[in-house]
Enzyme design. Sequence first.
Site, PDB file in Angstrom:
ATOM      1  N   LYS A 264       0.835  -1.195   0.000  1.00 36.94           N
ATOM      2  CA  LYS A 264       0.000   0.000   0.000  1.00 36.94           C
ATOM      3  C   LYS A 264       0.877   1.256   0.000  1.00 36.94           C
ATOM      4  O   LYS A 264       1.924   1.314   0.651  1.00 36.94           O
ATOM      5  CB  LYS A 264      -0.914   0.020   1.222  1.00 36.94           C
ATOM      6  N   GLN A 324      -1.112 -13.017  10.560  1.00 32.21           N
ATOM      7  CA  GLN A 324      -1.474 -12.849   9.160  1.00 32.21           C
ATOM      8  C   GLN A 324      -0.180 -12.625   8.388  1.00 32.21           C
ATOM      9  O   GLN A 324       0.879 -12.437   8.987  1.00 32.21           O
ATOM     10  CB  GLN A 324      -2.407 -11.652   8.987  1.00 32.21           C
ATOM     11  N   ASP A 359      -2.765  -6.346   0.607  1.00 31.39           N
ATOM     12  CA  ASP A 359      -1.379  -6.703   0.918  1.00 31.39           C
ATOM     13  C   ASP A 359      -1.266  -7.730   2.035  1.00 31.39           C
ATOM     14  O   ASP A 359      -0.156  -8.007   2.512  1.00 31.39           O
ATOM     15  CB  ASP A 359      -0.590  -5.446   1.294  1.00 31.39           C
ATOM     16  N   ASP A 394      -3.710  -8.736  17.363  1.00 31.82           N
ATOM     17  CA  ASP A 394      -4.480  -8.048  16.334  1.00 31.82           C
ATOM     18  C   ASP A 394      -5.640  -8.926  15.868  1.00 31.82           C
ATOM     19  O   ASP A 394      -5.448 -10.076  15.471  1.00 31.82           O
ATOM     20  CB  ASP A 394      -3.554  -7.719  15.159  1.00 31.82           C
ATOM     21  N   ASN A 395      -6.845  -8.388  15.938  1.00 32.64           N
ATOM     22  CA  ASN A 395      -8.045  -9.058  15.419  1.00 32.64           C
ATOM     23  C   ASN A 395      -8.176 -10.522  15.847  1.00 32.64           C
ATOM     24  O   ASN A 395      -8.348 -11.414  15.014  1.00 32.64           O
ATOM     25  CB  ASN A 395      -8.072  -8.982  13.890  1.00 32.64           C
ATOM     26  N   GLU A 423      -7.387  -7.136  20.727  1.00 35.95           N
ATOM     27  CA  GLU A 423      -7.848  -6.002  19.924  1.00 35.95           C
ATOM     28  C   GLU A 423      -9.024  -6.499  19.089  1.00 35.95           C
ATOM     29  O   GLU A 423      -8.867  -6.912  17.949  1.00 35.95           O
ATOM     30  CB  GLU A 423      -6.713  -5.474  19.038  1.00 35.95           C
TER      31      GLU A 423
END
Length: 675
Positions: A264, A324, A359, A394-395, A423
Amino acid sequence: MPATHHSSATSAERPTVVGRIPVLDVRPVVQRGRRPAKAVTGESFEVSATVFREGHDAVGANVVLRDPRGRPGPWTPMRELAPGTDRWGATVTAGETGTWSYTVEAWGDPVTTWRHHARIKIPAGLDTDLVLEEGARLYERAAADVPGREDRRELLAAVDALRDESRPAASRLAAALTPQVDAVLARHPLRDLVTSSDPLPLLVERERALYGAWYEFFPRSEGTPHTPHGTFRTAARRLPAIAAMGFDVVYLPPIHPIGTTHRKGRNNTLSATGDDVGVPWAIGSPEGGHDSIHPALGTLDDFDHFVTEAGKLGLEIALDFALQCSPDHPWVHKHPEWFHHRPDGTIAHAENPPKKYQDIYPIAFDADPDGLATETVRILRHWMDHGVRIFRVDNPHTKPVAFWERVIADINGTDPDVIFLAEAFTRPAMMATLAQIGFQQSYTYFTWRNTKQELTEYLTELSGEAASYMRPNFFANTPDILHAYLQHGGRPAFEVRAVLAATLSPTWGIYSGYELCENTPLREGSEEYLDSEKYQLKPRDWTRAAREGTTIAPLVTRLNTIRRENPALRQLRDLHFHPTDKEEVIAYSKRQGSNTVLVVVNLDPRHTQEATVSLDMPQLGLDWHESVPVRDELTGETYHWGRANYVRLEPGRTPAHVCTVLRPSHPQIGGSHTT
């Protein structure tokens, strides 16, 4: 499981579900006792239960805590929380870290039953000798179980008085009802038909799991004019300023190699230039994956130096763990079974509608759950070996709950001091379950709770039964979230939200730039920042901001100082809201022992608000008619407040009162605002 009780019942008697003295609905309880309630060392919390018995005989109850070695501590007497409700409660305090248990014991209270009858019959002259002899025998039984000689002597003296026929009956009874006798029986009550609830688990963790101030920043933005991309060495120069503001935890976004495929560009553009640094959450490149350092940040030795320098300043490091990958991550070729493959053989990129992450590849967990869990634990332990004891995950709600339960149990099984922050801005059931299965802290909806009603309802929920398993972390902003309240409210809005976050939740945090009141959105209606630091370097001139007074760092520093000085602000459960006659003004208090903090905030960042605050004096530990001096810890002024108090809060000057309640012995050094 059935309740148990101590009696002379023979082995032929079948156990009952209820027990001889019913002990029902013990709280806190998490997933019906399958998961532990939570506390931290030194944290006080209430244990309650419904306790009653047949007829009119009195009952008593107490709580027993057992430490991680199974040893019972001194039991804590319970009281009926409201007359006639049969709901009993007691406040207990957690000890050392580890897995504890707690039970509620209920019992028949023959002494209290006898006293009730004696107070009626003796004045009426009914069965006088019989009643007094019954009392003497009960007191003899009680004395037999009293360990201390002086206490036992006190009860036996009452026995002698009850049997002293040379004294009037009223005098004999009075000798058994003295404050001294009451004190002995309070410590050593005579308990009949003791019935225990099933033990419930309690997980006691270190204080940082509940309390702390977090500061998030991107090390790569802490470069120099000659070398704009920061390293761990240059970022370490920022640590003293962070520590000086009173923060406890420095949270770093992912520090790993960043992929180049579909990288990005600025402001989330799909076409990156050669100068674009990429998104840290697009983890992995030929240079390594989750266990590697981005070369532009330095080496592992440089990271160790950063952690060491933080530790010297009393700062812990929290590392982002995002499970991820970028399309360039080594896992993509080494473990194709860990990804979702579409019919054409390609891997689907991540999405969180309306957001798309071209990405990033999400992980598929069901083809090789054992392999993924093993690798995740290995990565976490790698960073633990380098001084990281806190992970911001994260997530986590986009991964199987059972996966996290397994991973956290493995880590905390050997390293119970390691903390995981979830999170997860998602549905309440998922957020609650993640907390229950092991996450020590949770992100919350605080960002989207801005009105008096929203804040009151949400904090009442968080500080209630949810506090036994879910610990909130109130971030006032994040790299992803710039709420409209901050966009349109300017500096006063930033001050208001800082006060709320720092005083409502024992754990709060800000993302770098908050102290500079950065509030330009990507576009109207968006919660994304313009020129977001997720996609580019963002150097800041901290020295100039301090010189020109364009920073609220002094307020942030003062808030963190107040939190450290006041134990009431380091806990969640004892939070109470007080009425005000303006929707724009919210008032609440917190108590911890003798420490009481009272906060009044103007929620309107644009207009001065005047209001009357009606204090619930008993919630402050005071009688309704009392008035006391309170010191505003933001300004140093002292006021004299009672049940009704006038306040005037002006944005930019006085966003709030953060007051400690003083005892009458403290001198009053300010004017009176009492009405």
